[in-house]
Structure formats: C-alpha cells, structure tokens
Write a protein that holds these residues in place. Sequence first.
Motif, mmCIF file in Angstrom:
data_model
loop_
_atom_site.group_PDB
_atom_site.id
_atom_site.type_symbol
_atom_site.label_atom_id
_atom_site.label_comp_id
_atom_site.label_asym_id
_atom_site.label_seq_id
_atom_site.Cartn_x
_atom_site.Cartn_y
_atom_site.Cartn_z
ATOM 1 N N LEU A 57 -6.243 6.102 6.434
ATOM 2 C CA LEU A 57 -6.371 4.712 5.990
ATOM 3 C C LEU A 57 -5.826 3.752 7.040
ATOM 4 O O LEU A 57 -6.457 2.727 7.355
ATOM 5 N N ALA A 93 -11.570 2.474 2.844
ATOM 6 C CA ALA A 93 -10.587 2.452 1.762
ATOM 7 C C ALA A 93 -11.187 2.957 0.457
ATOM 8 O O ALA A 93 -10.542 3.698 -0.295
ATOM 9 N N ILE A 145 0.838 -1.205 0.000
ATOM 10 C CA ILE A 145 0.000 0.000 0.000
ATOM 11 C C ILE A 145 0.869 1.249 0.000
ATOM 12 O O ILE A 145 0.670 2.170 -0.807
ATOM 13 N N THR A 187 -5.411 -1.394 -2.104
ATOM 14 C CA THR A 187 -5.989 -1.186 -0.768
ATOM 15 C C THR A 187 -7.204 -2.067 -0.518
ATOM 16 O O THR A 187 -7.620 -2.224 0.641
#
Length: 303
Positions: free
Chosen positions: A285, A247, A178, A230
């Motif tokens: 996130l 996300a 990510i 993600t």
Amino acid sequence: MPNSTSLTCDPTISDFLTLCKIKVVALIMLTAVVGMFLAVPGLPPLHLVVMASIGIAFASSSAAVFNHVIDQKIDNEMSRTENRPLPEGKISTQTALTFGIILGVVGIGILLIGVNVLTAVLTLLALIGYAVFYTMYLKRATPQNIVIGGAAGAAPPLLGWAAITNSIELGALLLFAIIFIWTPPHFWALAIHRQKEYAKVNIPMLPVTHGHHFTRIQILLYTILLVIVTIMPYLVGMSGLIYLVGALLLGGGFLYYAIQLVRQPDNKKLPMKTFGYSINYLMILFVVLLVDHYYSISLFNLM
C-alpha cells in the motif's frame, strides 16, 4: 531455560540486531521514508532524508530493545519468543539496557541536531509511548492494549513528513490513521494463533479476554474501517487513481481474509495467513502511494 543472569556465550552482532527487531524496523522505515517523499511535490532534500532515516531507525531500534528488556520474563515462557537473546542468556539485561539507551540518545540527538525539534520531540514521544506506556502498562492492563498503543506504531510516516516540512499536515495525519486502524486487525490475527501463550503469561490480549469469535468480528469491523480510511487520500486529492485502485484491491484481499476468519473458525492456519497478508498489505500500500505520487507529478509536468 537459560536467562540473562547466566550468560552462555559472548553476544554477537546478530544477537544485537535481533534485539533491534530489524524486520519490524524495516517496515517502520518504509512507511517513514514514504512519508518523507509524499510531503513535497518533488524530491525532498537528500540530507534530511538521510538524517531523518538514521535518527528514526535508531529510535525505533531503541524502543525494540527496551521491549525485549521489559518483556524478557514472559518471552522466556512463550515458544514464539523463548529463543530471543535475553531469554537464552546470550546478552545480559544490563548490556541490553545500555545498548537501548545509546541507540535512543543517538537517534533523538541526530533528529534534534540534523533535522528539526518537532521530529525529535514526536519521535521521543513515540519511543516512550511504545517502550514505556504500551509495553510496561497497557500490554498488561487492558485488552484494548494494541488499539491504544497502536498510536506509537502509527507514528513513522508522520515523523517522516514532519522531518521534511517541520509541520504536521493533513496528509501526514491520514498516513498515521491508516497504520493506526491497520494495527489491531494485523496483531489480533497473530494473537488468535498465540492465544494460549498469552493466556499462560497473563497478557490480556483480546482473544484471551473475549474469545476467538469476538476477536474475529473485531478484525472484520476494523478491516472494513481500514478500507474506508485508505480511500481518504484519494478523496482529499492527496493521491490519484493508481493509488485508489491499489488500495481497493489490497483492501479487498484483506476483507477476504477477515471474512474467512469469521466463516472458518476451525481453520487453524487462517489466522497466520491473515497476519502474513496484513504485513504485505501495508508494505505494498505504501509503495503504491509512492508510485502514484510521482506518476501524478510526471503526468502533470507532461501536460
């Protein structure tokens, strides 16, 4: 302009903290700590969290100091960095170098003695990757510098995970992926805004070598890939619906900015707005990952 060979004043604590890039290290530590907590179904051992956090923070600060030392000449020529302690002559090169070495040795030592060998070795590799391989070579050698060098910046959650489990597992690799995919669109947005300055000091950032339009397209493509990556923690059962929704919403916001960068090439404020959003995107996130992790555990225990 003053330089590190003609000091104008005695260095202060604030000057040393500036060398450590505290704001950057804070984001690094957030991702590292989240990696620690996601590594186990319950709470990780407190002593490992504390020792690993200190060790990783010291090593990250060390890499930042080395970055200041290596880049002091170009920092002196760029308006974004000309007020840093070394270009302003507040700290000598030798003092900064010694400070960086001490931070690195102490940080790796803490990880080696208080955590585990795997985390210490991975952290050392990340430090060398950023401070030496990226800053000394890649940054000046190729417009793909931030892509290749992004591996070092993506390491913190993997380090945090390894600190708790003494292993490298799929979840840790997904967190690494990510940040690895997030780094290019994040930094290229800044590079668009600072294109003239990078060109002035002969740093081949993508906007300098390939132009703004190509860079904006690359930001969009990487952002699409980021949204896909993600989703992976949900698809492999690492996280639940709270994370998936978060996300997708956060990714939708990033995509909006990336699309606008392509559609509005004359909007001078948009690159920095995108850059700012990207920082908040990553922080939120990882917080959502953590919330989802413990909400899922609580829900499971109630059933």
